[in-house]
Design an enzyme around this catalytic site. Structure first.
Site, PDB file in Angstrom:
ATOM      1  N   GLN A 191      93.004  43.863  41.201  1.00  0.00           N
ATOM      2  CA  GLN A 191      93.199  42.449  40.863  1.00  0.00           C
ATOM      3  C   GLN A 191      93.902  41.727  42.009  1.00  0.00           C
ATOM      4  O   GLN A 191      94.902  42.207  42.541  1.00  0.00           O
ATOM      5  CB  GLN A 191      94.012  42.359  39.548  1.00  0.00           C
ATOM      6  CG  GLN A 191      94.147  40.960  38.990  1.00  0.00           C
ATOM      7  CD  GLN A 191      92.822  40.336  38.546  1.00  0.00           C
ATOM      8  OE1 GLN A 191      91.882  41.036  38.187  1.00  0.00           O
ATOM      9  NE2 GLN A 191      92.733  39.030  38.591  1.00  0.00           N
TER      10      GLN A 191
ATOM     11  N   LYS B 288      89.800  41.843  30.975  1.00  0.00           N
ATOM     12  CA  LYS B 288      88.843  42.812  31.511  1.00  0.00           C
ATOM     13  C   LYS B 288      88.885  44.114  30.692  1.00  0.00           C
ATOM     14  O   LYS B 288      87.855  44.685  30.366  1.00  0.00           O
ATOM     15  CB  LYS B 288      89.133  43.073  32.999  1.00  0.00           C
ATOM     16  CG  LYS B 288      88.741  41.888  33.871  1.00  0.00           C
ATOM     17  CD  LYS B 288      89.227  41.955  35.308  1.00  0.00           C
ATOM     18  CE  LYS B 288      88.936  40.611  35.974  1.00  0.00           C
ATOM     19  NZ  LYS B 288      89.385  40.527  37.374  1.00  0.00           N
TER      20      LYS B 288
ATOM     21  N   ASP C  34      83.567  44.301  42.170  1.00  0.00           N
ATOM     22  CA  ASP C  34      83.857  42.884  42.436  1.00  0.00           C
ATOM     23  C   ASP C  34      82.887  42.302  43.476  1.00  0.00           C
ATOM     24  O   ASP C  34      82.785  41.079  43.604  1.00  0.00           O
ATOM     25  CB  ASP C  34      85.282  42.735  42.995  1.00  0.00           C
ATOM     26  CG  ASP C  34      86.299  42.313  41.954  1.00  0.00           C
ATOM     27  OD1 ASP C  34      85.917  41.566  41.042  1.00  0.00           O
ATOM     28  OD2 ASP C  34      87.468  42.711  42.082  1.00  0.00           O
TER      29      ASP C  34
END
Ligand code: GUN
Length: 281
Positions: free
Chosen positions: A96, A52, A119
Site C-alpha cells: 500500500q 481490500k 497493482d
C-alpha cells in the site's frame, strides 16, 4: 439528464464473476492468495487496506496481511517482499502506498516480482502495456475501461482526453484508451488553454486532483465524463474533480462520486489476483 454510470453495480458484477472463477479454481485444487503489506498506520491507507481484505474475503481469495510498524526499514521491507516473491503459495503482492518517507517507493515497486505485481506498477508491466504485451494493468484505469465497455460506450475512433499524467492513473489510462482505438490526448497542469482541449473530448477522463475543477465550461455537449477524483468537502460530503451539478446537465453519461470509479479499483484488483494464476503458469 445524463445517464449515471453505476460503478457500484458494475464493480459488484465483476466481484461476482471473480468469486465464481475463484470457486472454480478451488474445485481444481488451486487457491488464489494475495499478500497485502501496509507500513505505518496512515488512516486512509488503513481504510483502503481494510476494503481490500474485505473484498478478498467476499470473493474467496486468501489474504495474508502484513501490518508493519512505521519504523520498518527499507531493507526489512525488501526482505519480506523477496520471501513473498519466492513463495509458491502467494500469487499477488500489494504494497500500500504511500510508504513512510525513509523508504524509496520506486525501489520497493521494482523489487516486487512482475508476475505478482497485481497493482501493475512495476516498470515491466507498464512497459508491457505500452507495447501491447501481456501483464498486469493498473487497477483504476483498467476499471474505467470496464465501466465504459459495460455501459456500452464506444471507444474506437473517439476523441479521448485524459486530464492528469500520474503513473498510476493518467499515463496507463491514455495507453489503455489507445489500445481500445481511441484518439488520445493527455492534458495536465502545464497545458495551455485546457478548456479548448477538453471541449473536444467525446470521452473526458478527469484525474486532476482538484475538487470540482472540471465544470460545464470544460465539457462538450453529449460527452461521456469519467471522474477519478475523490475529495472530502468541508460539509463532510464527498466530491470529485468534476462539478457534477453543472456537468450532468450537458453530458450524455457521467460517473458519480462516490459510487463511480472508486469501487472499480478494488474489483479490478480482485480480477488481477485471479489473472495472476494464468500469468504465472
Ligand atoms: N494508494 C492509493 N491507491 C493505491 C493503489 O491502487 N495501490 C496501492 N498499492 N497503493 C495505493
Amino acid at each position: 439528464m445524463a445517464e449515471l454510470i453505476d460503478g457500484k453495480a458494475i464493480s459488484a458484477q465483476i466481484k461476482e464473476e471473480v468469486k465464481e472463477k475463484v470457486a472454480a479454481l478451488k474445485a481444481e485444487g488451486k487457491e488464489v492468495t494475495l499478500a497485502v503489506i501496509q507500513v505505518g498506520c496512515d488512516p486512509a491507507s488503513t481504510v483502503y487496506v481494510g476494503n481490500k481484505k474485505k473484498a478478498c474475503a467476499y470473493t474467496g481469495i486468501r489474504s495474508l496481511a502484513y501490518e508493519l510498524p512505521e519504523e520498518t526499514t527499507e531493507a526489512e521491507l525488501l526482505s519480506i517482499i523477496e520471501e513473498l516473491n519466492d513463495r509458491k503459495d502467494v500469487n499477488g503482492i500489494l504494497v500500500q502506498l504511500p510508504l513512510p518517507k525513509h523508504i524509496d517507493e520506486n525501489k520497493v515497486i521494482r523489487s516486487i516480482s512482475p508476475l505478482k505485481d497485481v497493482d501493475g506498477f512495476h516498470p515491466q508491466n507498464v512497459g508491457a502495456l505500452c507495447i501491447g504485451e501481456k501483464g498486469f494493468v493498473s487497477c483504476t484505469p483498467a476499471g474505467i475501461i470496464e465501466l465504459l465497455k459495460r455501459s456500452h460506450v464506444e471507444i474506437t475512433g473517439k476523441k479521448c482526453v485524459v486530464v492528469g499524467r500520474s503513473n498510476i492513473v493518467g499515463k496507463p489510462m491514455a495507453l489503455l484508451l489507445l489500445r481500445e482505438n481511441g484518439t488520445v490526448t493527455i492534458a495536465h497542469s502545464k497545458t495551455v488553454d485546457l478548456r479548448e482541449i477538453t471541449k473536444q473530448a467525446d470521452i473526458l477522463i478527469a484525474a486532476v486532483g482538484k475538487p470540482k475543477m472540471i465544470d460545464a465550461s470544460y465539457v462538450k455537449e453529449g460527452a461521456v465524463v469519467i471522474d477519478v477524483g475523490i475529495h472530502r468537502m468541508e460539509n463532510g460530503k464527498l466530491c470529485g474533480d468534476v462539478d457534477f451539478e453543472s456537468v450532468e446537465k450537458i453530458c450524455s453519461a457521467i460517473t458519480p462520486v462516490p459510487g463511480g470509479v472508486g469501487p472499480m479499483t478494488i474489483a479490478m484488483l480482485m480480477y488481477n489476483c485471479v489473472h495472476s494464476l494464468s500469468l504465472q503458469q
